[in-house]
Design an enzyme around this catalytic site. Structure first.
Site, PDB file in Angstrom:
ATOM      1  CG  ASP A   1     -55.137  36.542   8.458  1.00 26.05           C
ATOM      2  OD1 ASP A   1     -55.872  35.067   8.449  1.00 26.05           O
ATOM      3  OD2 ASP A   1     -53.657  36.102   8.792  1.00 26.05           O
TER       4      ASP A   1
ATOM      5  CG  ASP B   1     -51.840  42.991  11.245  1.00 23.14           C
ATOM      6  OD1 ASP B   1     -52.244  42.941  10.950  1.00 23.14           O
ATOM      7  OD2 ASP B   1     -51.798  41.726  11.762  1.00 23.14           O
TER       8      ASP B   1
ATOM      9  CB  CYS C   1     -44.045  52.238  30.479  1.00 18.45           C
ATOM     10  SG  CYS C   1     -44.731  50.736  28.947  1.00 18.45           S
TER      11      CYS C   1
ATOM     12  CB  CYS D   1     -47.062  48.708  30.242  1.00 15.14           C
ATOM     13  SG  CYS D   1     -45.167  47.328  30.638  1.00 15.14           S
TER      14      CYS D   1
ATOM     15  CB  CYS E   1     -43.032  49.892  32.957  1.00 13.98           C
ATOM     16  SG  CYS E   1     -42.346  49.111  31.961  1.00 13.98           S
TER      17      CYS E   1
ATOM     18  CG  HIS F   1     -42.778  47.398  27.927  1.00 17.33           C
ATOM     19  ND1 HIS F   1     -43.014  48.351  28.223  1.00 17.33           N
ATOM     20  CD2 HIS F   1     -41.914  47.526  26.940  1.00 17.33           C
ATOM     21  CE1 HIS F   1     -42.018  49.297  27.824  1.00 17.33           C
ATOM     22  NE2 HIS F   1     -41.354  49.020  26.443  1.00 17.33           N
TER      23      HIS F   1
END
Lengths: 406, 406
Positions: A98, A274, A344, A346, A349, A375
């Site tokens: 940024d 973002d 999920c 991920c 999980c 997660h």
């Protein structure tokens, strides 16, 4: 690497776009990532509590790093000497930096700053040191950091700014964008412009058209992530900006990461988002879970997000909806031997129960924050993956309605 | 899994042993790990700041978890309901649990405890709750945690205890060991006995012989990791114990992790070590580096380790030697673009510079602690790997002398 955008499919009923950002290095190496996309934030050259490999496993595209923070520590000169941000932080995917503008306006010591035509005078929140950030300085720092995408330095007026203030601010931001473009010298880096204008249709249109005239590699919609922003105003800001942005350039909504906002703003033509929220929520013990809830009680502001650590589903206002989340500190999870979300994919999980994460959070063990960060980031990236599928099949509006009903 | 030990080669000139610990589950699955071995410590069912994959990448064998801490939080019943400690914390390698004795004696609220023949009355350091730990209770908890190796509950007398006190204490520890063995019911778990006796040859010999008579799957040398322990006394405690331990059982020196002590105690016949120091040092910004330094200045005690965070090579007494370490907070590393150690094969040294770690530690970013923990654990494990090679080639004494000269 320089970035280009390929619009692959536009949803038939909404403004939602499925596309690709293609990064190409000077020697012709290419990396491609699909949009809509959520970018994890690595403020200080690290996505908080995660290794690059753990971030990679969430299947992100670009990650974001903060120019302001890296300017103050370790300083762009050291990052340049290290061989640039990628090498410094061991991240071989694309990085967007940024401009530092948002942090100057939100983090400056005592929130005091002196905005002049030349730039912004303010004091470091770390040690009170006097600092001066200009459009040229912001671009120079980003050139030195050697990110793949640099952002123009813009003024981020408060949500309470009136139309007259905003008009002057947009004019100055356009002059700043032009000045930044002139000194932009890193041939391996793209430069994006930023549209401002609050929730006003005429101002957004004007800012968008004039920014596009200057000619950038991509465009951002800014000024929507203020603490006291109304959700309605955010949606308006997007709706009034995107029609005037070129179809062949990527569109980035800065600082937005609540699930319902991702859905609403993809609908309005945004490609990239973002937000620090997934990792910040994680550090406070929170896990995002699928769905949203309608609320009829009093609105809570986005700033509540920063301090809310207690209980289940305490959440933030999203017009009439709020995100769902659970706080793993809660005693109800002490003997819950199921993952945060059954479906999920991920790492968290797939391998850990709520009972284990509850234990880690209660004991203030760092790995608990790591597991929740993984997660939450993967949650938002999965949401973008689902939106991509919906757009490809011209079913975005159905997806959106189902999401809002869930 | 139950553990057996295979002595493969004994160094010709010293007591150093190269061997294997073999773990076998009820259904015949086997895992083998070489010794000498250093065990990373996962106090609260997590090796602080690391994922299981990050721990695995340091090439450890067994890891250690603390019965006392897991008894208090989350409680052994919850770990049992979760399917045991392996499943709870997602660790498929072997786990050793200590007895809780050391923590009761070192961590009890206000350090007050009431030692009776039945067990030890004390208060929780978390909330002042009255607690009572007995040999039977310790084994019951460890049975429920379902670690692969359980330790007998022993009294850990202070380093200042006189010979008369130690004699009574050893007798009680023997009775406690017998009581614990009687209630040990987990057929998938081995049970180790612990030799006590301070720095006295006759007491160590007596304790070792009597403990071996009771018959355990392995033996530990205890009572050497007190804050105010003299290094000489530690080496004596080992030297006077190991001759009376069976050659076909593994020998574990509890709570010892300083590099020079690993070398000195392998020489005296120890196979396995554990210590929190590599991760604790890391959380204070320290990285272990190869070699030791002789000291002529005043001795510093092991307890200094806990608080030393400043400067380079502040270290602990090791008879006449101290370990080498650097503190990454130090400004001298701000522009040091080399790894912590050029010849280290750890993830940290392969991918990150001292400048980057310095930046993370200065910004209090969790990933800095992770990177240093990985390096420090791998450092100690590499040391054990080097010792194995030296023993195999009957060159342990040369290795030791070179190490002490380095």
């Amino acid at each position: 690497m320089k970035v280009t955008y390929q619009l692959i499919h536009k949803d038939k009923k909404t403004g939602a776009r499925y596309g690709k950002v293609v990064f190409e290095s000077e020697n012709g190496e290419k990396q491609e990532y699909e949009t809509p996309m959520f970018m994890p934030v690595g403020t200080q050259a690290t996505v908080k509590t995660l290794s690059p490999e753990q971030v990679k496993a969430t299947n992100p595209g670009i990650i974001l790093a903060n120019t302001y923070h890296l300017w103050l520590r370790p300083g762009e000169k050291i990052v340049k000497k290290a061989g640039g941000l990628h090498k410094f932080m061991n991240w071989n995917g694309p990085i967007l930096t940024d401009s530092g503008g948002y942090q100057v306006f939100s983090l400056a010591h005592n929130k005091k700053k002196d905005i002049t035509e030349e730039g912004v005078h303010f004091k470091s929140e770390l040690n009170g040191e006097k600092l001066f950030l200009t459009p040229e300085k912001s671009i120079e720092i980003q050139n030195a950091l050697d990110s793949d995408i640099a952002m123009s330095f813009d003024e981020c007026p408060p949500a309470t700014a009136d139309k007259k203030y905003l008009k002057n601010s947009i004019e100055r931001t356009l002059r700043w964008a032009e000045r930044g473009k002139k000194v932009h010298k890193n041939k391996n880096q793209s430069l994006f412009g930023i549209v401002q204008g609050g929730p006003y249709e005429d101002l957004r249109k004007w800012s968008a058209i004039e920014t596009v005239k200057l000619g950038f590699d991509g465009y951002a919609v800014g000024g929507v992530a203020n603490d006291d922003e109304e959700k309605d105003d955010m949606y308006k800001a997007v709706e009034y900006s995107t029609p005037y942005l070129p179809e062949d350039k990527v569109r980035y909504l800065m600082g937005v990461g609540e699930p319902v906002d991702l859905v609403e703003c993809v609908k309005r033509g945004i490609d990239i988002f973002d937000c620090v929220s997934p990792t910040r929520l994680a550090r406070h013990g929170n896990a995002l879970i699928w769905g949203i809830r309608s609320i009829n009680d009093k609105n809570t502001s986005i700033s509540d997000l920063k301090n809310s650590t207690d209980g289940i589903e305490k959440s933030i206002d999203a017009k009439n909806y709020k995100e769902k989340r659970i706080n793993l500190k809660n005693a109800q999870f002490a003997e819950d031997f199921t993952p945060i979300e059954d479906d999920c994919d991920c790492y968290t999980c797939q391998n850990y129960t709520k009972a284990y994460i509850h234990h880690l959070i209660k004991c203030d063990e760092a790995f608990g924050k790591t597991l929740l960060s993984i997660h939450n980031i993967r949650f938002l990236i999965r949401l973008t993956e689902k939106m991509r599928e919906a757009i490809k099949n011209d079913k975005f509006e159905e997806f959106r309605e189902n999401f809002l009903k869930s």
